[in-house]
Structure formats: structure tokens, C-alpha cells
Design a protein around this motif. Structure first.
Motif, PDB file in Angstrom:
ATOM      1  N   LEU A 151       0.838  -1.194   0.000  1.00 18.81           N
ATOM      2  CA  LEU A 151       0.000   0.000   0.000  1.00 18.81           C
ATOM      3  C   LEU A 151       0.874   1.245   0.000  1.00 18.81           C
ATOM      4  CD1 LEU A 151      -2.712  -0.905   2.673  1.00 18.81           C
ATOM      5  CD2 LEU A 151      -3.161  -0.477   0.264  1.00 18.81           C
ATOM      6  N   ALA A 152       0.424   2.288  -0.694  1.00 19.76           N
ATOM      7  CA  ALA A 152       1.046   3.605  -0.590  1.00 19.76           C
ATOM      8  C   ALA A 152      -0.021   4.630  -0.937  1.00 19.76           C
ATOM      9  CB  ALA A 152       2.226   3.725  -1.545  1.00 19.76           C
ATOM     10  N   ILE A 153       0.145   5.835  -0.416  1.00 19.65           N
ATOM     11  CA  ILE A 153      -0.844   6.873  -0.692  1.00 19.65           C
ATOM     12  C   ILE A 153      -0.749   7.267  -2.165  1.00 19.65           C
ATOM     13  CG2 ILE A 153      -1.460   9.272  -0.216  1.00 19.65           C
ATOM     14  CD1 ILE A 153      -0.837   8.683   2.734  1.00 19.65           C
ATOM     15  N   GLU A 154      -1.910   7.171  -2.864  1.00 23.98           N
ATOM     16  CA  GLU A 154      -1.922   7.421  -4.303  1.00 23.98           C
ATOM     17  C   GLU A 154      -2.764   8.649  -4.649  1.00 23.98           C
ATOM     18  OE1 GLU A 154      -0.549   6.619  -6.937  1.00 23.98           O
ATOM     19  OE2 GLU A 154      -1.959   6.819  -8.600  1.00 23.98           O
ATOM     20  N   ASP A 155      -3.910   8.800  -3.991  1.00 23.69           N
ATOM     21  CA  ASP A 155      -4.783   9.949  -4.287  1.00 23.69           C
ATOM     22  C   ASP A 155      -4.848  10.885  -3.101  1.00 23.69           C
ATOM     23  OD1 ASP A 155      -5.564   9.374  -6.875  1.00 23.69           O
ATOM     24  OD2 ASP A 155      -6.970   7.854  -6.176  1.00 23.69           O
ATOM     25  N   VAL A 156      -4.645  12.156  -3.350  1.00 22.73           N
ATOM     26  CA  VAL A 156      -4.730  13.155  -2.285  1.00 22.73           C
ATOM     27  C   VAL A 156      -5.670  14.264  -2.739  1.00 22.73           C
ATOM     28  CG1 VAL A 156      -3.449  14.776  -0.856  1.00 22.73           C
ATOM     29  CG2 VAL A 156      -2.357  12.660  -1.573  1.00 22.73           C
ATOM     30  N   GLY A 200       2.998  10.361  -0.407  1.00 21.16           N
ATOM     31  CA  GLY A 200       3.145   9.128  -1.174  1.00 21.16           C
ATOM     32  C   GLY A 200       4.295   8.269  -0.699  1.00 21.16           C
ATOM     33  N   GLN A 201       5.304   8.915  -0.157  1.00 18.37           N
ATOM     34  CA  GLN A 201       6.503   8.167   0.242  1.00 18.37           C
ATOM     35  C   GLN A 201       6.408   7.527   1.622  1.00 18.37           C
ATOM     36  OE1 GLN A 201      10.365  10.174  -0.864  1.00 18.37           O
ATOM     37  NE2 GLN A 201       8.934  11.807  -1.314  1.00 18.37           N
ATOM     38  N   LEU A 202       5.303   7.798   2.355  1.00 15.22           N
ATOM     39  CA  LEU A 202       5.181   7.218   3.693  1.00 15.22           C
ATOM     40  C   LEU A 202       4.902   5.725   3.608  1.00 15.22           C
ATOM     41  CD1 LEU A 202       2.915   9.978   5.271  1.00 15.22           C
ATOM     42  CD2 LEU A 202       5.377   9.693   5.589  1.00 15.22           C
ATOM     43  N   PRO A 203       5.536   4.928   4.467  1.00 21.66           N
ATOM     44  CA  PRO A 203       5.252   3.488   4.459  1.00 21.66           C
ATOM     45  C   PRO A 203       3.901   3.189   5.112  1.00 21.66           C
ATOM     46  CG  PRO A 203       6.926   4.011   6.107  1.00 21.66           C
ATOM     47  CD  PRO A 203       6.571   5.301   5.437  1.00 21.66           C
ATOM     48  N   VAL A 204       3.000   2.567   4.364  1.00 21.69           N
ATOM     49  CA  VAL A 204       1.666   2.228   4.869  1.00 21.69           C
ATOM     50  C   VAL A 204       1.627   0.731   5.163  1.00 21.69           C
ATOM     51  CG1 VAL A 204      -0.798   2.263   4.363  1.00 21.69           C
ATOM     52  CG2 VAL A 204       0.676   4.036   3.410  1.00 21.69           C
ATOM     53  N   PRO A 205       1.325   0.346   6.406  1.00 19.84           N
ATOM     54  CA  PRO A 205       1.279  -1.084   6.753  1.00 19.84           C
ATOM     55  C   PRO A 205       0.286  -1.819   5.853  1.00 19.84           C
ATOM     56  CG  PRO A 205       1.025   0.275   8.708  1.00 19.84           C
ATOM     57  CD  PRO A 205       0.962   1.200   7.542  1.00 19.84           C
ATOM     58  N   LEU A 238      -3.417  23.085   7.079  1.00 25.44           N
ATOM     59  CA  LEU A 238      -3.398  22.013   6.070  1.00 25.44           C
ATOM     60  C   LEU A 238      -4.611  21.123   6.307  1.00 25.44           C
ATOM     61  CD1 LEU A 238      -1.698  20.755   3.745  1.00 25.44           C
ATOM     62  CD2 LEU A 238      -0.598  19.336   5.442  1.00 25.44           C
ATOM     63  N   MET A 239      -5.407  20.927   5.253  1.00 27.39           N
ATOM     64  CA  MET A 239      -6.590  20.053   5.346  1.00 27.39           C
ATOM     65  C   MET A 239      -6.607  19.188   4.114  1.00 27.39           C
ATOM     66  SD  MET A 239      -9.922  22.157   6.550  1.00 27.39           S
ATOM     67  CE  MET A 239     -11.140  20.943   6.093  1.00 27.39           C
ATOM     68  N   LEU A 240      -6.614  17.882   4.305  1.00 29.36           N
ATOM     69  CA  LEU A 240      -6.616  17.018   3.120  1.00 29.36           C
ATOM     70  C   LEU A 240      -7.172  15.638   3.425  1.00 29.36           C
ATOM     71  CD1 LEU A 240      -4.022  14.915   3.556  1.00 29.36           C
ATOM     72  CD2 LEU A 240      -2.736  16.941   2.932  1.00 29.36           C
ATOM     73  N   GLU A 241      -7.462  14.925   2.350  1.00 30.24           N
ATOM     74  CA  GLU A 241      -7.837  13.511   2.431  1.00 30.24           C
ATOM     75  C   GLU A 241      -6.858  12.743   1.559  1.00 30.24           C
ATOM     76  OE1 GLU A 241     -12.690  13.561   2.869  1.00 30.24           O
ATOM     77  OE2 GLU A 241     -11.771  12.753   1.058  1.00 30.24           O
ATOM     78  N   ALA A 242      -6.396  11.622   2.044  1.00 27.55           N
ATOM     79  CA  ALA A 242      -5.434  10.836   1.266  1.00 27.55           C
ATOM     80  C   ALA A 242      -5.899   9.388   1.225  1.00 27.55           C
ATOM     81  CB  ALA A 242      -4.056  10.921   1.900  1.00 27.55           C
ATOM     82  N   THR A 243      -5.786   8.759   0.066  1.00 30.24           N
ATOM     83  CA  THR A 243      -6.183   7.362  -0.071  1.00 30.24           C
ATOM     84  C   THR A 243      -4.983   6.502  -0.441  1.00 30.24           C
ATOM     85  OG1 THR A 243      -8.290   8.129  -0.918  1.00 30.24           O
ATOM     86  CG2 THR A 243      -7.840   5.784  -1.132  1.00 30.24           C
ATOM     87  N   ALA A 244      -4.733   5.489   0.377  1.00 29.22           N
ATOM     88  CA  ALA A 244      -3.655   4.543   0.078  1.00 29.22           C
ATOM     89  C   ALA A 244      -4.232   3.397  -0.718  1.00 29.22           C
ATOM     90  CB  ALA A 244      -3.046   4.030   1.369  1.00 29.22           C
ATOM     91  N   SER A 245      -3.551   2.997  -1.797  1.00 30.13           N
ATOM     92  CA  SER A 245      -4.018   1.844  -2.566  1.00 30.13           C
ATOM     93  C   SER A 245      -2.833   0.957  -2.921  1.00 30.13           C
ATOM     94  CB  SER A 245      -4.755   2.309  -3.819  1.00 30.13           C
ATOM     95  OG  SER A 245      -3.937   3.185  -4.548  1.00 30.13           O
ATOM     96  N   MET A 246      -3.173  -0.256  -3.404  1.00 29.46           N
ATOM     97  CA  MET A 246      -2.132  -1.238  -3.713  1.00 29.46           C
ATOM     98  C   MET A 246      -1.448  -0.939  -5.033  1.00 29.46           C
ATOM     99  SD  MET A 246      -1.986  -3.705  -1.388  1.00 29.46           S
ATOM    100  CE  MET A 246      -1.858  -5.407  -1.913  1.00 29.46           C
ATOM    101  N   GLY A 247      -0.186  -1.250  -5.097  1.00 29.79           N
ATOM    102  CA  GLY A 247       0.557  -1.090  -6.335  1.00 29.79           C
ATOM    103  C   GLY A 247       1.877  -1.827  -6.212  1.00 29.79           C
ATOM    104  N   THR A 248       2.686  -1.794  -7.270  1.00 31.48           N
ATOM    105  CA  THR A 248       3.994  -2.454  -7.209  1.00 31.48           C
ATOM    106  C   THR A 248       5.107  -1.469  -7.531  1.00 31.48           C
ATOM    107  OG1 THR A 248       3.930  -3.051  -9.553  1.00 31.48           O
ATOM    108  CG2 THR A 248       3.050  -4.671  -7.997  1.00 31.48           C
TER     109      THR A 248
END
Lengths: 64, 273
Positions: free
Chosen positions: B39-44, B63-68, B138-148
Motif C-alpha cells: 500500500l502507498a498513498i496514491e490519491d490526495v 506518497g513516500q510514507l510506508p503504509v502497513p 493544512l486540510m486534506l484527504e489521502a487514499t492509500a491503494s495497492m501497487g507495485t
């Protein structure tokens, strides 16, 4: 501007080591020792902290 | 193939692999880097950003943050599906929200997961995202999704993957050193590598001794030292960024490699004329 999140070369997350590194080296500690303590072994990661200049504190005063 | 785990913790693993080839080690290395999904943050979606960093810089840092990554997601994930469709449909996607009023440092731990599932907080919570001054927000929404890692290196769960041959070193006769050079060698050597006792040199740790004797510049010229490597034996090591455990990453890489090779194998079986 602000410490990069990851090492440019290997991809290790290094940003969370910056504040401790800055604080301790400013207090006069040897950078080599601090880098070892924060667990950065490779020279690619070590140069990220060694060569960083944090300018965001100055820049942010001028935001519109 | 014979594998021995030399050392493992939550982010790093070292293996000794026997009866293998450099080709197999490299296949494993490349599979780990480019094909193991995470997982990594893809949409913000940024609602308000009065910080000194541009929106895209903030998004890049997120995007560069490690998402469990839950290993159960691997089975459901289709590497060939369209990335945009995956993010929207949200297979395993995690939504985070962030609202922060300056002054202060926005950190990875300020990203609040919108789910009640456990273990979805960013793996390195203290990473600074941006520093805010007074009246900055700062106000935002971020979505983490799967990728390679093949798509983008932010999805590469492993770091510094590498292998080397297991080195050997043997002292076959007199090193040809004077007493003075011998004590010089003793002084230069790492403690765990060799033991110098008068005119006699004992190898304590073969790998450390090899690396010291073979590589170090400025040491006295040595005679009768033979360097080599063990046939088909390798050290394989890597770290993870915290999105997966080393063992999960390794297992997943092997499963992917196995699947690919089986496909070739099955296809080859139909070729027999």
C-alpha cells in the motif's frame, strides 16, 4: 527546504531521524556517532542528513 | 536449495542460501523490488494548504510514507487491473484525513485513518510532512491503494536488496612479513577478523578476514593468501520500509516467482511435438 522523506538512493525512510540528528550535532556531538545511533548505516542515507540545510523555517514566514 | 536465516528483526533479514546460482538470487531480488505489492498513498484531495510547500510537494511526501499492508490483500489484488479503477473501487484502500492548524510540525501520525481497523497507522509516525507557521493550515484527504514497485518506487516494500557470494580465504604459507609489518597488520585488522600471534595469523571469522585482507588499502603486501568463494553459496539480505515484515515480503516474492515460472512450465509442456 524540508528534509526529504526517503533516501534518494536506497529508499530508506530517513526524515524521522533528522530532528534528533540536528539537535545532537548542534549540541556538539560527533555526526558519525549520531548517525550510528539513529541506525543509518549506508553512506547514501548518511549523506541525506549530513548535507541537508533546513530552510523551511525561513521560507514559511513569507507565505501568502 | 538450502536456506538458513542468519538474522531477522522487524525490518531486516539476512539469509545464507546454498546450492543456488547468482541468476536465481537476482531473480528473487528483482521480484522483491518490482513485483511484491504494497500500500502507498496514491490519491490526495487537498482542501486547504496554506503551507510553504506546494500541493504537489505535500502529496509527493505523503506518497513516500510506508503504509502497513495486510498480507491478506495479496490474494485479492490483481496486478493487471487498471490502477485508477482499483483506487476508486478501493480493494484494500485506506482513507486518511488530516487537519492541522499551525504553528507546528505536521507528522505522519497526524493522518487519521477513516477506518476502525487496527494496524493501519503509518509505520514511521514521526516523519515530518510540513512545518506550519502561525495562521497556516493544512486540510486534506489521502487514499492509500495497492501497487507495485514497477509502477512507482513508492510501492516498493523493500530497500537495499542484495546478495553476495560467500567468500573464502586461506593462508597457505608464510605471509612474508617482517615483525614490524606483522604488528602493523594486527593494528589495522578488525578485532573479529584475524588474530595475530607473533609470526602466526589465525583466521577468526572467514568473511570478515576475507574482506579485511582482500580489500584494505595501505596494508602490508601479503604472500601466500588464497581468496575464493564457496560454490553456489550466497548471502542474501534486504530491509523493508515497514509496510511489510521481511518474512512476508520474502514469502510473497517467492510465491510470485513460482507462479510465473509455473506458467512458463505449463506453456512449455504443450510444445512437445
Amino acid at each position: 527546504m524540508i528534509i526529504p522523506v526517503r533516501c534518494f538512493s536506497c529508499g530508506t525512510v530517513i526524515a524521522d531521524a533528522w530532528e534528533e540528528y540536528k539537535e545532537r550535532t548542534d549540541a556538539g556531538e560527533n555526526p558519525q556517532q549520531v548517525l550510528e545511533d539513529v541506525g543509518l548505516e549506508r553512506y547514501c542515507c548518511r549523506r541525506m542528513l549530513l548535507s541537508h540545510r533546513e530552510t523551511i523555517d525561513e521560507v514559511r514566514q513569507y507565505s501568502i | 536449495m538450502n536456506v538458513e536465516v542468519l538474522d531477522v528483526d522487524d525490518r531486516e533479514i539476512r539469509l545464507r542460501v546454498e546450492n543456488t546460482t547468482a541468476g536465481e538470487m537476482n531473480a528473487l531480488r528483482r521480484t522483491m523490488m518490482t513485483e511484491v505489492p504494497s500500500l502507498a498513498i496514491e490519491d490526495v484531495t487537498i482542501y486547504d494548504n496554506r503551507s510553504a510547500l506546494f500541493d504537489e510537494v505535500v502529496a509527493h511526501r505523503l506518497g513516500q510514507l510506508p503504509v502497513p499492508t495486510d498480507p491478506n490483500l495479496f490474494a485479492e489484488w490483481d496486478p493487471h487491473a487498471d490502477l485508477d479503477a482499483q483506487t476508486e473501487e478501493g480493494e484494500g484502500a485506506i482513507l486518511y484525513t488530516l487537519t492541522f492548524e499551525g504553528p507546528g510540525t505536521v507528522r505522519a501520525k497526524d493522518l487519521t485513518p477513516a477506518t476502525e481497523d487496527e494496524g493501519v497507522e503509518i509505520a514511521d509516525p514521526e516523519v515530518p510532512i510540513v512545518k506550519l507557521g502561525r495562521d497556516q493550515r493544512l486540510m486534506l484527504e489521502a487514499t492509500a491503494s495497492m501497487g507495485t514497485g514497477e509502477q512507482h518506487s513508492k510501492w516498493q516494500p523493500v530497500v537495499a536488496v542484495g546478495y553476495r557470494e560467500v567468500p573464502t580465504v586461506e593462508i597457505t604459507g608464510d605471509l612474508g612479513l617482517s615483525a614490524e609489518e606483522m604488528s602493523e597488520l594486527d593494528e589495522m585488522a578488525p578485532e573479529d577478523a584475524i588474530d595475530v600471534d607473533g609470526g602466526n595469523v589465525d583466521i577468526l571469522d572467514e568473511v570478515a578476514a576475507h574482506d579485511f585482507l582482500y580489500n584494505v588499502d595501505g596494508r602490508p603486501e601479503l604472500e601466500n593468501v588464497e581468496y575464493g568463494e564457496e560454490e553456489g553459496a550466497f548471502f542474501f539480505r534486504f530491509e523493508t520500509d515497514g509496510s511489510l515484515s521481511p518474512k512476508t515480503a520474502l514469502r510473497q516474492a517467492i510465491a510470485i516467482l513460482d507462479e510465473k515460472l509455473s506458467a512458463v512450465h505449463e506453456e512449455a509442456a504443450t510444445l512437445q511435438a
